[in-house]
Design an enzyme around this catalytic site. Structure first.
Site, PDB file in Angstrom:
ATOM      1  N   ASN A   9       0.873  -1.175   0.000  1.00 16.15           N
ATOM      2  CA  ASN A   9       0.000   0.000   0.000  1.00 16.15           C
ATOM      3  C   ASN A   9       0.910   1.225   0.000  1.00 16.15           C
ATOM      4  O   ASN A   9       1.455   1.594   1.036  1.00 16.15           O
ATOM      5  CB  ASN A   9      -0.895  -0.025   1.249  1.00 16.15           C
ATOM      6  CG  ASN A   9      -1.734   1.228   1.374  1.00 16.15           C
ATOM      7  OD1 ASN A   9      -1.826   2.017   0.434  1.00 16.15           O
ATOM      8  ND2 ASN A   9      -2.351   1.424   2.528  1.00 16.15           N
ATOM      9  N   LYS A  11       0.171   4.289  -0.478  1.00 17.73           N
ATOM     10  CA  LYS A  11      -0.452   5.525   0.037  1.00 17.73           C
ATOM     11  C   LYS A  11      -0.132   6.689  -0.905  1.00 17.73           C
ATOM     12  O   LYS A  11      -0.068   6.489  -2.111  1.00 17.73           O
ATOM     13  CB  LYS A  11       0.007   5.786   1.474  1.00 17.73           C
ATOM     14  CG  LYS A  11      -0.184   4.531   2.341  1.00 17.73           C
ATOM     15  CD  LYS A  11      -0.033   4.763   3.808  1.00 17.73           C
ATOM     16  CE  LYS A  11      -0.224   3.438   4.530  1.00 17.73           C
ATOM     17  NZ  LYS A  11      -0.274   3.562   5.966  1.00 17.73           N
ATOM     18  N   HIS A  96      -9.674   1.232   4.269  1.00 13.62           N
ATOM     19  CA  HIS A  96      -8.439   1.462   5.032  1.00 13.62           C
ATOM     20  C   HIS A  96      -8.745   2.452   6.154  1.00 13.62           C
ATOM     21  O   HIS A  96      -9.520   3.390   5.969  1.00 13.62           O
ATOM     22  CB  HIS A  96      -7.337   2.006   4.118  1.00 13.62           C
ATOM     23  CG  HIS A  96      -6.002   2.007   4.789  1.00 13.62           C
ATOM     24  ND1 HIS A  96      -5.641   2.980   5.684  1.00 13.62           N
ATOM     25  CD2 HIS A  96      -4.966   1.137   4.729  1.00 13.62           C
ATOM     26  CE1 HIS A  96      -4.426   2.707   6.144  1.00 13.62           C
ATOM     27  NE2 HIS A  96      -3.993   1.594   5.574  1.00 13.62           N
ATOM     28  N   GLU A  98      -7.183   4.866   7.252  1.00 12.30           N
ATOM     29  CA  GLU A  98      -6.903   6.270   6.925  1.00 12.30           C
ATOM     30  C   GLU A  98      -8.062   6.890   6.144  1.00 12.30           C
ATOM     31  O   GLU A  98      -8.211   8.113   6.110  1.00 12.30           O
ATOM     32  CB  GLU A  98      -5.575   6.367   6.149  1.00 12.30           C
ATOM     33  CG  GLU A  98      -4.390   6.199   7.094  1.00 12.30           C
ATOM     34  CD  GLU A  98      -3.134   5.647   6.460  1.00 12.30           C
ATOM     35  OE1 GLU A  98      -3.003   5.692   5.223  1.00 12.30           O
ATOM     36  OE2 GLU A  98      -2.264   5.151   7.213  1.00 12.30           O
ATOM     37  N   GLU A 166      -5.826  -4.744  10.333  1.00 12.62           N
ATOM     38  CA  GLU A 166      -4.805  -3.726  10.594  1.00 12.62           C
ATOM     39  C   GLU A 166      -5.162  -2.954  11.865  1.00 12.62           C
ATOM     40  O   GLU A 166      -5.979  -2.024  11.816  1.00 12.62           O
ATOM     41  CB  GLU A 166      -4.725  -2.739   9.425  1.00 12.62           C
ATOM     42  CG  GLU A 166      -4.338  -3.377   8.109  1.00 12.62           C
ATOM     43  CD  GLU A 166      -3.679  -2.353   7.185  1.00 12.62           C
ATOM     44  OE1 GLU A 166      -2.552  -2.604   6.755  1.00 12.62           O
ATOM     45  OE2 GLU A 166      -4.290  -1.302   6.911  1.00 12.62           O
ATOM     46  N   GLY A 172       2.129   2.351  10.773  1.00 15.95           N
ATOM     47  CA  GLY A 172       3.140   3.401  10.667  1.00 15.95           C
ATOM     48  C   GLY A 172       3.816   3.762  11.979  1.00 15.95           C
ATOM     49  O   GLY A 172       4.511   4.774  12.068  1.00 15.95           O
ATOM     50  N   SER A 211       2.935  -2.012  10.404  1.00 15.78           N
ATOM     51  CA  SER A 211       4.366  -2.072  10.736  1.00 15.78           C
ATOM     52  C   SER A 211       5.023  -3.413  10.388  1.00 15.78           C
ATOM     53  O   SER A 211       5.934  -3.856  11.085  1.00 15.78           O
ATOM     54  CB  SER A 211       4.598  -1.733  12.207  1.00 15.78           C
ATOM     55  OG  SER A 211       4.235  -0.376  12.450  1.00 15.78           O
TER      56      SER A 211
HETATM   57  P1  PGA Z   1       2.565   0.392   7.643  1.00 14.30           P
HETATM   58  O1  PGA Z   1       1.132   0.641   6.941  1.00 14.30           O
HETATM   59  O2  PGA Z   1       3.088  -0.911   7.097  1.00 14.30           O
HETATM   60  O3  PGA Z   1       3.391   1.561   7.256  1.00 14.30           O
HETATM   61  O4  PGA Z   1       2.311   0.312   9.115  1.00 14.30           O
HETATM   62  C1  PGA Z   1       0.252  -0.416   6.712  1.00 14.30           C
HETATM   63  C2  PGA Z   1      -1.010   0.090   6.070  1.00 14.30           C
HETATM   64  O5  PGA Z   1      -1.446   1.214   6.383  1.00 14.30           O
HETATM   65  O6  PGA Z   1      -1.620  -0.608   5.251  1.00 14.30           O
END
Ligand code: PGA
Length: 249
Positions: A9, A11, A96, A98, A166, A172, A211
């Site tokens: 992903n 982003k 997601h 976000e 997640e 993150g 992460s």
């Molecule tokens: P990350 O993000 O691996 O940077 O924690 C995962 C995601 O948001 O899908």
């Protein structure tokens, strides 16, 4: 055996050129591609050129990070499934955190997006996960259960739906749940899917996300009912992404 999925992903990172460079580098990696399924979920602007670069190569699938449920119309700034398919997109992330949190996407909207994707023959990666406060209050399974019930359309099958668990506090941040915590939530998700979608639910792939990196992928991916990973930060360079893919083979 479910062939594992490693989904990137990206982003809001990568220009067209950076995206295509990544694909070209990845294509040079030696791999028995039957063993793992890679999905690159790129920004909209990169999809067309990435689709061109991947044409004729079935080893990597192209994914989008969002879509709109209407086919066309006066929806400024939105992108339809038809537009995605025309770029060679086969997968799309929906729900997601976000987007759920930052763009006020409700379960109902997530469901409408997954439904639109399925109708057009796209496969959906549906994300679920709890906040840190919800986990501390012991509400994780309740929250995830509700998201599953309300975000998944009725006709999900193993081929067109992947669930990504997640935990929001792990995205993150460098924090990850323990293997036992992941096993608990994935076991719960599996049971829910099995109850609702029968055999299809048994075979649906469940990804862990939050992460994931080269150094923890082996542990997280070996947990029962974890069939792959959704990777953000560590998917931005082939150097970081490749060790995660390697743990699946
Ligand atoms: P990350 O993000 O691996 O940077 O924690 C995962 C995601 O948001 O899908």
């Amino acid at each position: 055996m479910k062939e594992p999925v490693v989904a990137a992903n990206w982003k809001m990172y990568k220009t067209i050129e950076e995206s295509v460079n990544f694909v070209e580098k990845l294509k040079k990696k030696p791999l028995d591609w039957d063993e793992v399924h890679i999905i690159l979920c790129a920004p909209y602007t990169s999809l067309f050129e990435m689709g061109n670069s991947l044409r004729g190569d079935s080893f990597v699938n192209l994914g989008a990070q969002n879509l709109y449920w209407e086919q066309e119309g006066a929806f400024t700034g939105e992108i339809s499934v038809g537009m995605l398919k025309a770029c060679g997109v086969e997968w799309v992330i929906v729900g997601h955190s976000e987007r759920r949190a930052g763009h006020k996407e409700s379960n109902k909207m997530v469901r409408a997006k997954a439904e639109a994707a399925h109708k057009a023959g796209l496969r959906a990666i549906v994300c679920v996960g709890e906040t840190s406060a919800e986990r501390k209050r012991g509400k994780t399974l309740e929250v995830v259960g509700k998201q599953l019930t309300l975000s998944l359309p009725r006709n999900c099958i193993a081929k067109n739906t992947v669930i990504a668990y997640e935990p929001i506090w792990a995205i993150g941040t460098g924090l990850t749940p323990t293997a036992d915590d992941v096993a608990e939530v994935h076991g719960f998700i599996r049971a829910r899917l099995q109850r609702r979608f029968r055999d299809q639910g048994v075979n649906m792939r469940l990804l862990y996300g939050g992460s994931v990196k080269g150094s923890n992928a082996a542990e997280l991916l070996s947990v029962r009912n974890v069939n792959g990973a959704l990777v953000g930060g560590a998917s931005l360079t082939v150097a970081d992404f490749w060790p995660i893919v390697r743990t699946c083979i």
